[in-house]
Design a protein around this motif. Structure first.
Motif, PDB file in Angstrom:
ATOM      1  N   ILE A   1     -44.844  26.932 113.723  1.00  0.00           N
ATOM      2  CA  ILE A   1     -45.801  28.018 112.828  1.00  0.00           C
ATOM      3  C   ILE A   1     -47.440  27.001 112.591  1.00  0.00           C
ATOM      4  CG2 ILE A   1     -45.254  26.393 110.660  1.00  0.00           C
ATOM      5  CD1 ILE A   1     -45.467  28.913 109.351  1.00  0.00           C
ATOM      6  N   THR A   2     -48.080  28.022 112.908  1.00  0.00           N
ATOM      7  CA  THR A   2     -49.931  27.888 112.903  1.00  0.00           C
ATOM      8  C   THR A   2     -50.436  27.614 111.502  1.00  0.00           C
ATOM      9  OG1 THR A   2     -50.168  29.793 111.612  1.00  0.00           O
ATOM     10  CG2 THR A   2     -49.658  28.884 114.113  1.00  0.00           C
ATOM     11  N   HIS A  37     -37.816  30.532  94.217  1.00  0.00           N
ATOM     12  CA  HIS A  37     -36.461  30.780  95.605  1.00  0.00           C
ATOM     13  C   HIS A  37     -37.448  31.356  96.456  1.00  0.00           C
ATOM     14  CE1 HIS A  37     -33.779  29.791  98.504  1.00  0.00           C
ATOM     15  NE2 HIS A  37     -34.085  31.233  98.936  1.00  0.00           N
ATOM     16  N   TYR A  38     -37.746  31.912  97.806  1.00  0.00           N
ATOM     17  CA  TYR A  38     -38.723  32.715  97.617  1.00  0.00           C
ATOM     18  C   TYR A  38     -38.670  32.984  99.885  1.00  0.00           C
ATOM     19  CZ  TYR A  38     -42.691  36.006 100.200  1.00  0.00           C
ATOM     20  OH  TYR A  38     -43.268  36.416 100.211  1.00  0.00           O
ATOM     21  N   GLU A  39     -38.423  34.055  99.933  1.00  0.00           N
ATOM     22  CA  GLU A  39     -38.059  34.175 101.571  1.00  0.00           C
ATOM     23  C   GLU A  39     -38.789  34.803 102.459  1.00  0.00           C
ATOM     24  OE1 GLU A  39     -34.020  34.388 103.271  1.00  0.00           O
ATOM     25  OE2 GLU A  39     -33.294  32.534 101.025  1.00  0.00           O
ATOM     26  N   GLN A  40     -39.068  34.829 103.362  1.00  0.00           N
ATOM     27  CA  GLN A  40     -40.184  35.528 104.252  1.00  0.00           C
ATOM     28  C   GLN A  40     -39.593  35.360 105.273  1.00  0.00           C
ATOM     29  OE1 GLN A  40     -44.538  35.317 104.766  1.00  0.00           O
ATOM     30  NE2 GLN A  40     -45.105  37.498 103.112  1.00  0.00           N
ATOM     31  N   ASP A  41     -39.353  36.591 106.284  1.00  0.00           N
ATOM     32  CA  ASP A  41     -38.949  35.894 107.544  1.00  0.00           C
ATOM     33  C   ASP A  41     -38.146  34.792 107.676  1.00  0.00           C
ATOM     34  OD1 ASP A  41     -40.328  38.755 108.785  1.00  0.00           O
ATOM     35  OD2 ASP A  41     -41.462  37.609 108.970  1.00  0.00           O
ATOM     36  N   ASN A  42     -38.487  33.909 108.751  1.00  0.00           N
ATOM     37  CA  ASN A  42     -37.622  32.309 108.999  1.00  0.00           C
ATOM     38  C   ASN A  42     -37.790  31.892 107.854  1.00  0.00           C
ATOM     39  OD1 ASN A  42     -40.067  32.256 110.367  1.00  0.00           O
ATOM     40  ND2 ASN A  42     -38.376  31.210 112.330  1.00  0.00           N
ATOM     41  N   LEU A  43     -38.770  31.926 107.113  1.00  0.00           N
ATOM     42  CA  LEU A  43     -39.415  31.171 106.481  1.00  0.00           C
ATOM     43  C   LEU A  43     -38.986  30.815 104.725  1.00  0.00           C
ATOM     44  CD1 LEU A  43     -43.377  30.972 107.182  1.00  0.00           C
ATOM     45  CD2 LEU A  43     -41.442  29.326 108.073  1.00  0.00           C
ATOM     46  N   TYR A  62     -39.037  25.722 104.227  1.00  0.00           N
ATOM     47  CA  TYR A  62     -38.033  25.288 105.481  1.00  0.00           C
ATOM     48  C   TYR A  62     -38.640  26.655 106.557  1.00  0.00           C
ATOM     49  CZ  TYR A  62     -34.906  23.170 101.852  1.00  0.00           C
ATOM     50  OH  TYR A  62     -34.935  22.694 101.083  1.00  0.00           O
ATOM     51  N   LYS A  63     -38.170  26.492 107.505  1.00  0.00           N
ATOM     52  CA  LYS A  63     -38.339  27.073 108.880  1.00  0.00           C
ATOM     53  C   LYS A  63     -37.469  27.105 109.524  1.00  0.00           C
ATOM     54  CE  LYS A  63     -40.423  28.877 113.008  1.00  0.00           C
ATOM     55  NZ  LYS A  63     -41.531  28.035 113.972  1.00  0.00           N
ATOM     56  N   ASP A  64     -36.349  28.208 110.062  1.00  0.00           N
ATOM     57  CA  ASP A  64     -35.358  28.377 110.467  1.00  0.00           C
ATOM     58  C   ASP A  64     -34.115  27.159 109.885  1.00  0.00           C
ATOM     59  OD1 ASP A  64     -36.089  30.314 112.332  1.00  0.00           O
ATOM     60  OD2 ASP A  64     -36.815  28.562 113.195  1.00  0.00           O
ATOM     61  N   LYS A  65     -34.588  27.227 108.093  1.00  0.00           N
ATOM     62  CA  LYS A  65     -33.790  26.402 107.676  1.00  0.00           C
ATOM     63  C   LYS A  65     -33.945  25.453 107.814  1.00  0.00           C
ATOM     64  CE  LYS A  65     -30.224  29.513 106.518  1.00  0.00           C
ATOM     65  NZ  LYS A  65     -29.050  30.029 106.681  1.00  0.00           N
ATOM     66  N   VAL A  66     -34.905  24.370 108.211  1.00  0.00           N
ATOM     67  CA  VAL A  66     -35.140  22.992 108.336  1.00  0.00           C
ATOM     68  C   VAL A  66     -36.292  22.789 107.859  1.00  0.00           C
ATOM     69  CG1 VAL A  66     -35.864  20.946 110.402  1.00  0.00           C
ATOM     70  CG2 VAL A  66     -34.135  23.392 111.155  1.00  0.00           C
ATOM     71  N   PRO A  67     -36.831  21.577 106.784  1.00  0.00           N
ATOM     72  CA  PRO A  67     -37.585  21.109 106.156  1.00  0.00           C
ATOM     73  C   PRO A  67     -38.419  20.673 107.245  1.00  0.00           C
ATOM     74  CG  PRO A  67     -35.712  20.045 105.438  1.00  0.00           C
ATOM     75  CD  PRO A  67     -35.453  20.501 106.497  1.00  0.00           C
ATOM     76  N   PHE A  68     -40.205  21.268 107.152  1.00  0.00           N
ATOM     77  CA  PHE A  68     -40.774  20.714 107.311  1.00  0.00           C
ATOM     78  C   PHE A  68     -42.510  20.840 106.753  1.00  0.00           C
ATOM     79  CE2 PHE A  68     -42.109  25.450 107.654  1.00  0.00           C
ATOM     80  CZ  PHE A  68     -43.451  25.469 107.679  1.00  0.00           C
ATOM     81  N   TRP A  69     -42.250  20.409 106.045  1.00  0.00           N
ATOM     82  CA  TRP A  69     -43.355  20.514 105.023  1.00  0.00           C
ATOM     83  C   TRP A  69     -42.960  20.332 103.056  1.00  0.00           C
ATOM     84  CZ3 TRP A  69     -46.025  23.218 100.492  1.00  0.00           C
ATOM     85  CH2 TRP A  69     -46.921  22.758  99.950  1.00  0.00           C
ATOM     86  N   GLY A  70     -43.681  19.461 102.917  1.00  0.00           N
ATOM     87  CA  GLY A  70     -43.092  19.231 101.277  1.00  0.00           C
ATOM     88  C   GLY A  70     -44.280  18.851  99.810  1.00  0.00           C
TER      89      GLY A  70
END
Length: 153
Positions: A1-2, A37-43, A62-70
């Protein structure tokens, strides 16, 4: 993700969760938690906090259900005479504003409405940051929150 994709997603999530008074809460994930909770595409964005007048919580993306930012945060009202609903209604209004030229965490650098003032002071970038946000009533500090976060690896 950019970085720009993350910026756009965080702005959309912010407009669709706590800052938006009309947003529905998600089912609690922990005892006595308040969740959004909010979802958009794979985020996926999830915000969990505890408390009311004084609160603590965190947001995770999360991206593809993997946490990457918090981000974690702790906020509190300093003046016991100020109504909690008044402070948090104004905070929501500030958080709904576009962040402008600062990183899109919490609200804009400043926002004023009648006798209320909001100031946000982030340091760093989305990869690693800290900051504080303050609310003033008639130019007197009545609320503060501290926050920090970044990428999860």
């Amino acid at each position: 993700i950019t970085t720009q994709e993350l910026v756009d997603f965080l702005e959309a999530a912010n407009q669709s969760t706590y800052a938006n008074k009309a947003a529905e809460k998600a089912p609690a994930t922990r005892l006595a938690s308040e969740d959004y909770h909010y979802e958009q595409d794979n985020l996926i964005y999830h915000d969990t906090y505890f408390g009311g007048r004084d609160f603590i919580g965190g947001e995770t993306v999360y991206k593809d259900k993997v946490p990457f930012w918090g981000m974690n945060y702790y906020g509190y009202i300093l003046d016991m005479e100020v109504a909690e609903n008044d402070v948090y209604d104004f905070l929501r209004a500030a958080l709904m504003c576009e962040p402008g030229d600062i990183i899109p965490i919490r609200g804009p650098k400043s926002f004023d409405q009648d006798v209320w003032g909001y100031r946000n002071n982030p340091q760093g970038d989305l990869a690693r940051f800290t900051g504080t946000e303050d609310i003033f009533l008639n130019q007197t500090l009545v609320y503060r929150a501290d926050y920090h976060g970044g990428f999860i690896r």
